[in-house]
Design a protein around this motif. Structure first.
Motif, PDB file in Angstrom:
ATOM      1  N   ALA A 494       0.690  -1.227   0.101  1.00 38.87           N
ATOM      2  CA  ALA A 494      -0.149   0.073   0.023  1.00 38.87           C
ATOM      3  C   ALA A 494       0.799   1.313  -0.100  1.00 38.87           C
ATOM      4  O   ALA A 494       0.356   2.510  -0.159  1.00 38.87           O
ATOM      5  CB  ALA A 494      -0.895  -0.081   1.178  1.00 38.87           C
ATOM      6  N   PHE A 495       2.041   1.188   0.301  1.00 32.35           N
ATOM      7  CA  PHE A 495       3.069   2.163   0.309  1.00 32.35           C
ATOM      8  C   PHE A 495       4.409   1.968  -0.501  1.00 32.35           C
ATOM      9  O   PHE A 495       4.748   1.074  -0.802  1.00 32.35           O
ATOM     10  CB  PHE A 495       3.517   2.517   1.765  1.00 32.35           C
ATOM     11  CG  PHE A 495       2.032   3.000   2.714  1.00 32.35           C
ATOM     12  CD1 PHE A 495       1.794   4.223   2.904  1.00 32.35           C
ATOM     13  CD2 PHE A 495       1.581   2.026   3.341  1.00 32.35           C
ATOM     14  CE1 PHE A 495       0.534   4.516   3.484  1.00 32.35           C
ATOM     15  CE2 PHE A 495       0.405   2.335   4.089  1.00 32.35           C
ATOM     16  CZ  PHE A 495       0.104   3.541   4.308  1.00 32.35           C
ATOM     17  N   PRO A 496       4.905   3.205  -0.908  1.00 33.06           N
ATOM     18  CA  PRO A 496       5.850   3.217  -1.933  1.00 33.06           C
ATOM     19  C   PRO A 496       7.244   2.360  -1.118  1.00 33.06           C
ATOM     20  O   PRO A 496       7.786   1.413  -1.623  1.00 33.06           O
ATOM     21  CB  PRO A 496       6.450   4.557  -1.930  1.00 33.06           C
ATOM     22  CG  PRO A 496       5.130   5.301  -1.787  1.00 33.06           C
ATOM     23  CD  PRO A 496       4.415   4.650  -0.943  1.00 33.06           C
ATOM     24  N   VAL A 497       7.647   2.338   0.208  1.00 33.14           N
ATOM     25  CA  VAL A 497       8.456   1.603   0.852  1.00 33.14           C
ATOM     26  C   VAL A 497       8.477   0.512   0.844  1.00 33.14           C
ATOM     27  O   VAL A 497       9.206  -0.325   0.318  1.00 33.14           O
ATOM     28  CB  VAL A 497       8.904   2.257   2.142  1.00 33.14           C
ATOM     29  CG1 VAL A 497       9.758   1.314   2.957  1.00 33.14           C
ATOM     30  CG2 VAL A 497       9.252   3.629   2.440  1.00 33.14           C
ATOM     31  N   ASP A 498       7.015  -0.076   1.012  1.00 34.66           N
ATOM     32  CA  ASP A 498       6.873  -1.670   1.026  1.00 34.66           C
ATOM     33  C   ASP A 498       6.648  -1.988  -0.600  1.00 34.66           C
ATOM     34  O   ASP A 498       7.183  -2.948  -0.791  1.00 34.66           O
ATOM     35  CB  ASP A 498       5.420  -1.683   1.585  1.00 34.66           C
ATOM     36  CG  ASP A 498       5.457  -1.478   2.989  1.00 34.66           C
ATOM     37  OD1 ASP A 498       6.469  -1.427   3.687  1.00 34.66           O
ATOM     38  OD2 ASP A 498       4.353  -1.156   3.409  1.00 34.66           O
ATOM     39  N   ALA A 499       6.413  -1.319  -1.481  1.00 37.32           N
ATOM     40  CA  ALA A 499       6.213  -1.677  -2.905  1.00 37.32           C
ATOM     41  C   ALA A 499       7.800  -1.916  -3.451  1.00 37.32           C
ATOM     42  O   ALA A 499       7.873  -2.862  -4.080  1.00 37.32           O
ATOM     43  CB  ALA A 499       5.579  -0.609  -3.719  1.00 37.32           C
ATOM     44  N   LYS A 500       8.713  -1.038  -3.054  1.00 36.42           N
ATOM     45  CA  LYS A 500       9.997  -1.264  -3.594  1.00 36.42           C
ATOM     46  C   LYS A 500      10.655  -2.653  -2.839  1.00 36.42           C
ATOM     47  O   LYS A 500      11.310  -3.385  -3.474  1.00 36.42           O
ATOM     48  CB  LYS A 500      10.841  -0.142  -3.168  1.00 36.42           C
ATOM     49  CG  LYS A 500      12.439  -0.439  -4.102  1.00 36.42           C
ATOM     50  CD  LYS A 500      13.250   0.922  -3.703  1.00 36.42           C
ATOM     51  CE  LYS A 500      14.805   0.627  -3.996  1.00 36.42           C
ATOM     52  NZ  LYS A 500      15.583   1.697  -3.442  1.00 36.42           N
ATOM     53  N   GLY A 501      10.658  -2.585  -1.596  1.00 32.69           N
ATOM     54  CA  GLY A 501      11.026  -3.729  -0.756  1.00 32.69           C
ATOM     55  C   GLY A 501      10.555  -4.922  -1.006  1.00 32.69           C
ATOM     56  O   GLY A 501      11.226  -5.958  -1.301  1.00 32.69           O
ATOM     57  N   LEU A 502       9.376  -5.045  -1.239  1.00 33.59           N
ATOM     58  CA  LEU A 502       8.588  -6.313  -1.518  1.00 33.59           C
ATOM     59  C   LEU A 502       8.964  -6.784  -2.760  1.00 33.59           C
ATOM     60  O   LEU A 502       8.749  -8.221  -3.244  1.00 33.59           O
ATOM     61  CB  LEU A 502       7.344  -6.228  -1.107  1.00 33.59           C
ATOM     62  CG  LEU A 502       6.884  -5.972   0.298  1.00 33.59           C
ATOM     63  CD1 LEU A 502       5.539  -5.898   0.878  1.00 33.59           C
ATOM     64  CD2 LEU A 502       7.272  -7.471   1.156  1.00 33.59           C
ATOM     65  N   LEU A 503       8.880  -5.810  -3.782  1.00 35.83           N
ATOM     66  CA  LEU A 503       9.122  -6.229  -5.128  1.00 35.83           C
ATOM     67  C   LEU A 503      10.453  -6.930  -5.159  1.00 35.83           C
ATOM     68  O   LEU A 503      10.523  -8.183  -5.842  1.00 35.83           O
ATOM     69  CB  LEU A 503       8.850  -5.152  -6.137  1.00 35.83           C
ATOM     70  CG  LEU A 503       9.228  -5.400  -7.641  1.00 35.83           C
ATOM     71  CD1 LEU A 503       8.391  -6.725  -8.207  1.00 35.83           C
ATOM     72  CD2 LEU A 503       9.220  -4.133  -8.394  1.00 35.83           C
ATOM     73  N   ILE A 504      11.371  -6.302  -4.595  1.00 33.66           N
ATOM     74  CA  ILE A 504      12.872  -7.027  -4.772  1.00 33.66           C
ATOM     75  C   ILE A 504      12.806  -8.286  -4.122  1.00 33.66           C
ATOM     76  O   ILE A 504      13.429  -9.343  -4.619  1.00 33.66           O
ATOM     77  CB  ILE A 504      13.674  -6.035  -4.025  1.00 33.66           C
ATOM     78  CG1 ILE A 504      14.007  -4.633  -4.881  1.00 33.66           C
ATOM     79  CG2 ILE A 504      15.218  -6.621  -3.600  1.00 33.66           C
ATOM     80  CD1 ILE A 504      14.948  -3.574  -4.071  1.00 33.66           C
TER      81      ILE A 504
END
Length: 668
Positions: A494-504
């Protein structure tokens, strides 16, 4: 000699370019699967195996094609291609153990007959849905081509399978990408009981090759010499000049689709005609007529093969039966994987949600040179949301690949890349379009590790969600289609920080991950995001707010709905749990907050019935019932397709009913 060949319906063997030893080698390889089949049919009648798909009459195709390949080249057979497995010299007791469902087989009793693969022998078995097999071959060949390896891939299908859309998609992609794939059609006259004149109208299936801009060949599938020599010639050329080739092998199925089907639907005259073209008996007669083989030598060979078969059968019979163990079954659904933590740095930059996705994807491409991105318009155009804009300049078109509009074969090709030691990210242009790639996701990627210990190193990116006036075909949030499917991981930040880290993390994970990205968040949500390459654990929820009055559980855009309502009502003190991952689900975090507050509201954007909120509600009821002070409440969207007009869409979305439901729960 002439009378023997006349008796063989004048099959013409041009074998003189082959040494006698090579001709005998082919005969031995041809005879072996025939004798095994004859034994299997006896065991089937005795109830010692459960199912059999006979390839009697078609052995020359399996044997000839496989013999023409190099041992480290992949071959993708169907369920009537025993000759592929025997020509690759798989120990017979392992095949027998496979058919008996024993541990020494290839699937631990989880899948039957030829529904398995083995990296050791470079064989990738089929699934019953047939079509994805062809796209998997594309992916395997693509990996070879990207590594500049002079290898080809051979894949089998029947004439019935050519009616599936995957056939068209796979040939089209192979042609556009110039992939070294030999597409082998075993045209044996019937798709189960349906004759070819009821399956297609063209005279020869190979005529379709012209439409794909590829060469095509018709080969007598009962002539082992013709199969072997022509495929060998084609294969040698393809290794130097990569491109796809379509081959139609004319043959006949002398037994039923499987033994229970029988052959009553086949005219007797047709059976009699093809019986005279038996590939084993004809080749034997030819070799004897040419002085390459004698009756005595043939009898000796058959005796030796039968002894080998019986010896291996005894070995398989003596093997222990499968001992069911629930923990083992559950653990084998996913490839074992432990995340190696890459901590976020203190240095940050304000990014929109969409930029964080792009950043994580770019850094993953830099970190994994074997990673390939595939999707419609993802190359020069940068994707419809511009997430891969400028990627081509850094990574090139080999790794950032535009695809035709063919979701099914691209997902299958991603599976092939994983089989051949690479990684893939597939972008669904919109999550709604995944329906045309649904079969290989839920039946291949999800099941492949459980079936035969092969991981699917594939991330499927899913731009999803309503609130942007895009209507019924571009607005679904369809995560529940996949949370139900064992073998898939489902991530929904739901948030940019999570989006980047979880996609990696999703790209690092060797298992298939469905990665949902809400379109309405792309350019509306900003956050300070660490600039380095970092990851976050999949399966861990985040507690965003802490309070004693109730627990609100959500994910994706629903989290932002919740935060808006709480901002409007600062008097409400609630735990807000952002799930971030739906499969695996952080049940520990869910139970902890429920036991703390005693009241629970679950919010999803998806339609109400059958969504993930229903499953979470059931888990809470089963595991936290005595801690509840009120019924578990859910908020979801209307059980209709997503409308496009603004007022209709607003009424559709559960956001409209969130505040009212929240206040009612508090007052309970």
């Amino acid at each position: 000699m002439e009378s023997a060949l006349e008796e063989a319906q004048n099959i013409t063997y041009q074998a003189r370019q082959l040494a006698s030893e090579e001709q005998l080698m082919l005969y031995k390889k041809l005879l072996k699967p025939r004798l095994i089949e004859e034994k299997m049919l006896i065991l089937l009648r005795q109830g010692k195996i459960s199912k059999w798909f006979s390839g009697i009459g078609q052995e020359a195709i399996s044997v000839g094609v496989t013999a023409a390949l190099q041992k480290d080249e992949y071959v993708l057979p169907m369920h009537r291609n025993l000759g592929v497995f025997t020509t690759r010299n798989i120990p017979l007791y392992r095949l027998f153990a496979q058919w008996q469902g024993k541990p020494d087989g290839f699937t631990k009793g989880r899948d039957r007959s030829f529904h398995f693969g083995t990296q050791e022998y470079r064989i990738i078995g089929m699934i019953s849905h047939l079509g994805p097999q062809l796209g998997v071959a594309d992916g395997i060949a693509l990996a070879h081509k990207l590594r500049q390896e002079k290898k080809i891939t051979a894949v089998f299908t029947g004439e019935g399978g050519t009616s599936e859309g995957d056939f068209h998609e796979a040939l089209n992609v192979a042609s556009v990408w110039k992939l070294p794939v030999v597409f082998c059609i075993e045209n044996n006259g019937y798709g189960l009981s349906t004759p070819t004149n009821e399956q297609y109208a063209c005279e020869n299936l190979v005529d379709r090759a012209k439409g794909y801009g590829m060469e095509g060949h018709v080969i007598d599938g009962n002539n082992i010499i013709e199969v072997y020599t022509k495929v060998n010639e084609i294969a040698s050329d393809l290794r130097e000049n990569p491109r796809p080739v379509l081959i139609e092998f004319k043959t006949f199925r002398m037994r039923g689709h499987e033994e229970a089907s029988g052959t009553k639907y086949v005219p007797d005259s047709l059976m009699e005609m093809w019986a005279k073209k038996d590939p084993v008996e004809n080749f034997k007669k030819y070799l004897i007529a040419e002085g390459v083989l004698t009756e005595t030598e043939d009898e000796k060979l058959r005796k030796a093969l039968k002894n080998e078969i019986n010896t291996h059968l005894k070995k398989a019979d003596a093997l222990p039966q499968i001992a069911s163990d629930i923990e083992t079954e559950l653990n084998d659904v996913y490839a074992a994987y432990t995340l190696k933590e890459e901590a976020p740095s203190q240095h940050t930059k304000e990014l929109r949600f969409i930029d964080a996705i792009s950043d994580g994807l770019k850094q993953s491409m830099q970190n994994f040179p074997e990673l390939v991105i595939m999707g419609q318009d993802v190359a020069d155009y940068g994707g419809v949301f511009k997430i891969t804009e400028n990627f081509v300049e850094e990574f090139g078109k080999n790794r950032v690949r535009n695809t035709p509009i063919c979701e099914s074969v691209i997902v299958s090709a991603a599976m092939g890349l994983s089989i051949n030691k690479m990684k893939a990210v597939v972008e669904m242009q919109f999550a709604d379009f995944v329906s045309t790639g649904f079969n290989p996701i839920v039946n291949y990627l999800a099941k492949v590790h459980y079936r035969w210990n092969q991981n699917a190193d594939v991330v499927v990116r899913m731009p999803c969600g309503a609130g942007v006036g895009a209507g019924p075909f571009h607005s679904q949030t369809n995560e529940a289609w996949f949370t139900k499917t064992p073998g898939l991981k489902v991530v929904y930040p739901a948030f940019p920080v999570d989006a980047k880290g979880l996609l990696i993390s999703a790209i690092q994970d060797p298992n298939p991950v469905m990665f949902f990205e809400h379109k309405a968040l792309y350019r509306s949500i900003r956050q300070e995001v660490p600039t380095n390459y970092y990851n976050l654990p999949i399966g861990k929820a985040a507690l965003l707010k802490s309070g004693e009055q109730l627990s609100i559980i959500s994910f994706g855009a629903g989290i932002h709905w919740v935060l808006e309502v709480l901002e409007k009502h600062p008097e409400i003190k609630a735990d807000v749990l952002d799930l971030r991952s739906l499969q695996p689900l952080d049940t520990a975090a869910i139970y902890k907050t429920v036991k703390k507050t005693g009241k629970v509201l679950i919010v999803q954007e998806d339609t109400m019935f059958g969504g993930i909120a229903s499953e979470i509600s059931a888990l809470i009821s089963e595991n936290c019932f005595t801690h509840l002070d009120a019924p578990v409440c859910r908020v979801g969207s209307l059980d209709t397709p997503v409308p496009f007009e603004a007022s209709l869409e607003a009424d559709f979305l559960g956001k409209k009913r969130l505040e009212e439901t929240l206040l009612k729960l508090l007052a309970f």
